[in-house]
Write a protein that holds these residues in place. Structure first.
Motif, PDB file in Angstrom:
ATOM      1  N   LEU A  48     104.697 129.489  48.348  1.00  0.00           N
ATOM      2  CA  LEU A  48     105.460 130.312  47.409  1.00  0.00           C
ATOM      3  C   LEU A  48     106.079 129.445  46.319  1.00  0.00           C
ATOM      4  N   LYS A  49     106.457 128.225  46.715  1.00  0.00           N
ATOM      5  CA  LYS A  49     107.076 127.308  45.755  1.00  0.00           C
ATOM      6  C   LYS A  49     106.077 126.792  44.721  1.00  0.00           C
ATOM      7  N   VAL A  50     104.819 126.560  45.148  1.00  0.00           N
ATOM      8  CA  VAL A  50     103.881 125.898  44.229  1.00  0.00           C
ATOM      9  C   VAL A  50     102.887 126.838  43.547  1.00  0.00           C
ATOM     10  N   LYS A  51     102.867 128.110  43.915  1.00  0.00           N
ATOM     11  CA  LYS A  51     101.844 129.019  43.378  1.00  0.00           C
ATOM     12  C   LYS A  51     101.825 129.041  41.852  1.00  0.00           C
ATOM     13  N   ALA A  52     102.992 129.233  41.234  1.00  0.00           N
ATOM     14  CA  ALA A  52     103.044 129.323  39.774  1.00  0.00           C
ATOM     15  C   ALA A  52     102.613 128.004  39.126  1.00  0.00           C
ATOM     16  N   ILE A  53     102.928 126.899  39.798  1.00  0.00           N
ATOM     17  CA  ILE A  53     102.565 125.575  39.264  1.00  0.00           C
ATOM     18  C   ILE A  53     101.042 125.427  39.257  1.00  0.00           C
ATOM     19  N   LEU A  54     100.407 125.793  40.374  1.00  0.00           N
ATOM     20  CA  LEU A  54      98.944 125.714  40.449  1.00  0.00           C
ATOM     21  C   LEU A  54      98.294 126.654  39.440  1.00  0.00           C
ATOM     22  N   ASP A  55      98.803 127.868  39.356  1.00  0.00           N
ATOM     23  CA  ASP A  55      98.220 128.838  38.421  1.00  0.00           C
ATOM     24  C   ASP A  55      98.286 128.341  36.983  1.00  0.00           C
ATOM     25  N   ALA A  56      99.327 127.578  36.664  1.00  0.00           N
ATOM     26  CA  ALA A  56      99.494 127.079  35.295  1.00  0.00           C
ATOM     27  C   ALA A  56      98.754 125.760  35.091  1.00  0.00           C
ATOM     28  N   GLY A  57      98.202 125.194  36.156  1.00  0.00           N
ATOM     29  CA  GLY A  57      97.486 123.922  36.028  1.00  0.00           C
ATOM     30  C   GLY A  57      98.408 122.737  35.862  1.00  0.00           C
ATOM     31  N   GLU A  58      99.685 122.903  36.232  1.00  0.00           N
ATOM     32  CA  GLU A  58     100.631 121.774  36.171  1.00  0.00           C
ATOM     33  C   GLU A  58     100.503 120.941  37.435  1.00  0.00           C
ATOM     34  N   TYR A  59     101.058 119.747  37.402  1.00  0.00           N
ATOM     35  CA  TYR A  59     101.124 118.942  38.616  1.00  0.00           C
ATOM     36  C   TYR A  59     102.333 119.390  39.442  1.00  0.00           C
ATOM     37  N   VAL A  60     102.124 119.489  40.736  1.00  0.00           N
ATOM     38  CA  VAL A  60     103.229 119.751  41.653  1.00  0.00           C
ATOM     39  C   VAL A  60     104.151 118.522  41.594  1.00  0.00           C
ATOM     40  N   PRO A  61     105.486 118.724  41.619  1.00  0.00           N
ATOM     41  CA  PRO A  61     106.386 117.564  41.522  1.00  0.00           C
ATOM     42  C   PRO A  61     106.084 116.496  42.583  1.00  0.00           C
ATOM     43  N   ASP A  62     106.255 115.231  42.171  1.00  0.00           N
ATOM     44  CA  ASP A  62     105.903 114.109  43.041  1.00  0.00           C
ATOM     45  C   ASP A  62     106.607 114.148  44.396  1.00  0.00           C
ATOM     46  N   ASP A  63     107.893 114.561  44.420  1.00  0.00           N
ATOM     47  CA  ASP A  63     108.591 114.512  45.714  1.00  0.00           C
ATOM     48  C   ASP A  63     107.927 115.449  46.719  1.00  0.00           C
ATOM     49  N   ILE A  64     107.491 116.616  46.258  1.00  0.00           N
ATOM     50  CA  ILE A  64     106.833 117.572  47.160  1.00  0.00           C
ATOM     51  C   ILE A  64     105.476 117.015  47.603  1.00  0.00           C
ATOM     52  N   THR A  65     104.676 116.584  46.627  1.00  0.00           N
ATOM     53  CA  THR A  65     103.326 116.097  46.925  1.00  0.00           C
ATOM     54  C   THR A  65     103.383 114.864  47.827  1.00  0.00           C
ATOM     55  N   ASN A  66     104.274 113.952  47.505  1.00  0.00           N
ATOM     56  CA  ASN A  66     104.377 112.717  48.292  1.00  0.00           C
ATOM     57  C   ASN A  66     104.760 113.004  49.739  1.00  0.00           C
ATOM     58  N   ALA A  67     105.679 113.931  49.945  1.00  0.00           N
ATOM     59  CA  ALA A  67     106.130 114.235  51.309  1.00  0.00           C
ATOM     60  C   ALA A  67     104.970 114.818  52.121  1.00  0.00           C
ATOM     61  N   ILE A  68     104.179 115.668  51.489  1.00  0.00           N
ATOM     62  CA  ILE A  68     103.058 116.288  52.196  1.00  0.00           C
ATOM     63  C   ILE A  68     102.013 115.249  52.596  1.00  0.00           C
ATOM     64  N   VAL A  69     101.696 114.364  51.662  1.00  0.00           N
ATOM     65  CA  VAL A  69     100.678 113.358  51.955  1.00  0.00           C
ATOM     66  C   VAL A  69     101.191 112.365  53.003  1.00  0.00           C
ATOM     67  N   ALA A  70     102.454 111.967  52.886  1.00  0.00           N
ATOM     68  CA  ALA A  70     103.006 111.017  53.867  1.00  0.00           C
ATOM     69  C   ALA A  70     102.924 111.610  55.271  1.00  0.00           C
ATOM     70  N   ASP A  71     103.290 112.884  55.404  1.00  0.00           N
ATOM     71  CA  ASP A  71     103.195 113.563  56.716  1.00  0.00           C
ATOM     72  C   ASP A  71     101.759 113.576  57.220  1.00  0.00           C
ATOM     73  N   ARG A  72     100.858 113.945  56.322  1.00  0.00           N
ATOM     74  CA  ARG A  72      99.453 114.054  56.722  1.00  0.00           C
ATOM     75  C   ARG A  72      98.884 112.696  57.153  1.00  0.00           C
ATOM     76  N   LEU A  73      99.284 111.645  56.428  1.00  0.00           N
ATOM     77  CA  LEU A  73      98.764 110.308  56.757  1.00  0.00           C
ATOM     78  C   LEU A  73      99.292 109.798  58.093  1.00  0.00           C
ATOM     79  N   ARG A  74     100.414 110.373  58.533  1.00  0.00           N
ATOM     80  CA  ARG A  74     100.977 109.934  59.818  1.00  0.00           C
ATOM     81  C   ARG A  74     100.379 110.693  60.994  1.00  0.00           C
ATOM     82  N   GLU A  75      99.517 111.669  60.719  1.00  0.00           N
ATOM     83  CA  GLU A  75      98.840 112.355  61.828  1.00  0.00           C
ATOM     84  C   GLU A  75      97.813 111.398  62.448  1.00  0.00           C
ATOM     85  N   PRO A  76      97.594 111.540  63.758  1.00  0.00           N
ATOM     86  CA  PRO A  76      96.788 110.543  64.480  1.00  0.00           C
ATOM     87  C   PRO A  76      95.393 110.314  63.882  1.00  0.00           C
TER      88      PRO A  76
END
Ligand code: ADP
Length: 198
Positions: A51-79
């Protein structure tokens, strides 16, 4: 931990990153981590993030770095990511590069190679327009495509020089049949000293 292969795939929207990413990941036996796919899945499932990023994606903007970074950091820590990964569509900004380096350094890991998938603007625009007709992605309209391309040129293309200076860049022409491009990437990586396991 230094086993496994850690790859980035970087290139303009429409260069065929998503298609090549899944083929390369299976060749190397590593998971694909695609930030675009993660965001789209969250939008489709109407999660809090979605819900937070839908409008950003629809507009073709970049999702803010803090959100994107947190998601990737979590994913990279998965086994599964401890044995390597292929990142598609991340990092796209200098702050994302810094965060990725920080997360990898925690595990005493580094990147093996950064594959730049090259494609000229006319080609990528026509691919995206075609994909819009076939898949109806909300961000594949003329205006949003142009905006995504210009963001890529301004913010992400400069990272290529950064990775070249670090001696990590493997440049591959993204033009041609899907199989041909996959072979081209695999042989360029092998020549660079990064061989697929299967
Ligand atoms: P494309 O390469 O065609 O832009 P993606 O699926 O990689 O397609 O990304 C779709 C959208 O997801 C982007 O336009 C952006 O809104 C968001 N996104 C994906 N990755 C990132 C990222 N690393 N940083 C910020 N936003 C991102």
């Amino acid at each position: 931990m230094t086993s496994g292969t850690r790859l980035l795939l970087i290139g303009p929207p429409g260069a065929g990153k998503g298609t090549q990413a899944s083929r390369l990941a299976s060749a190397f036996g590593v998971p694909t981590i695609s930030t675009g796919d993660i965001f789209r899945a969250n939008v489709a499932n109407e999660t809090q993030l979605g819900l937070k990023v839908k409008a950003i994606l629809d507009a073709g903007e970049y999702v803010p770095d803090d959100i994107t970074n947190a998601i990737v950091a979590d994913r990279l820590r998965e086994p599964d990511a401890s044995a390597g990964f292929l990142l598609d569509g991340y990092p796209r900004t200098p702050e994302q590069v810094a965060e990725l380096d920080r997360v990898l350094a925690e595990e005493h890991n580094g990147l093996d190679a950064v594959v730049q998938l090259d494609a000229n603007t006319d080609e990528v625009v026509s691919r995206l327009v075609k994909r819009a007709e076939e898949q109806g992605r909300a961000d594949d309209t003329d205006e949003v495509i142009r905006h995504r391309l210009s963001l890529y040129e301004q913010q992400t293309a400069p990272l290529i020089e950064h990775f070249a200076q670090r001696g990590l860049l493997v440049r591959v022409d993204g033009l041609g049949a899907v199989d041909e491009v996959t072979e081209r990437i695999l042989s360029a990586l092998a020549e660079f000293g990064v061989a697929a396991s299967r």
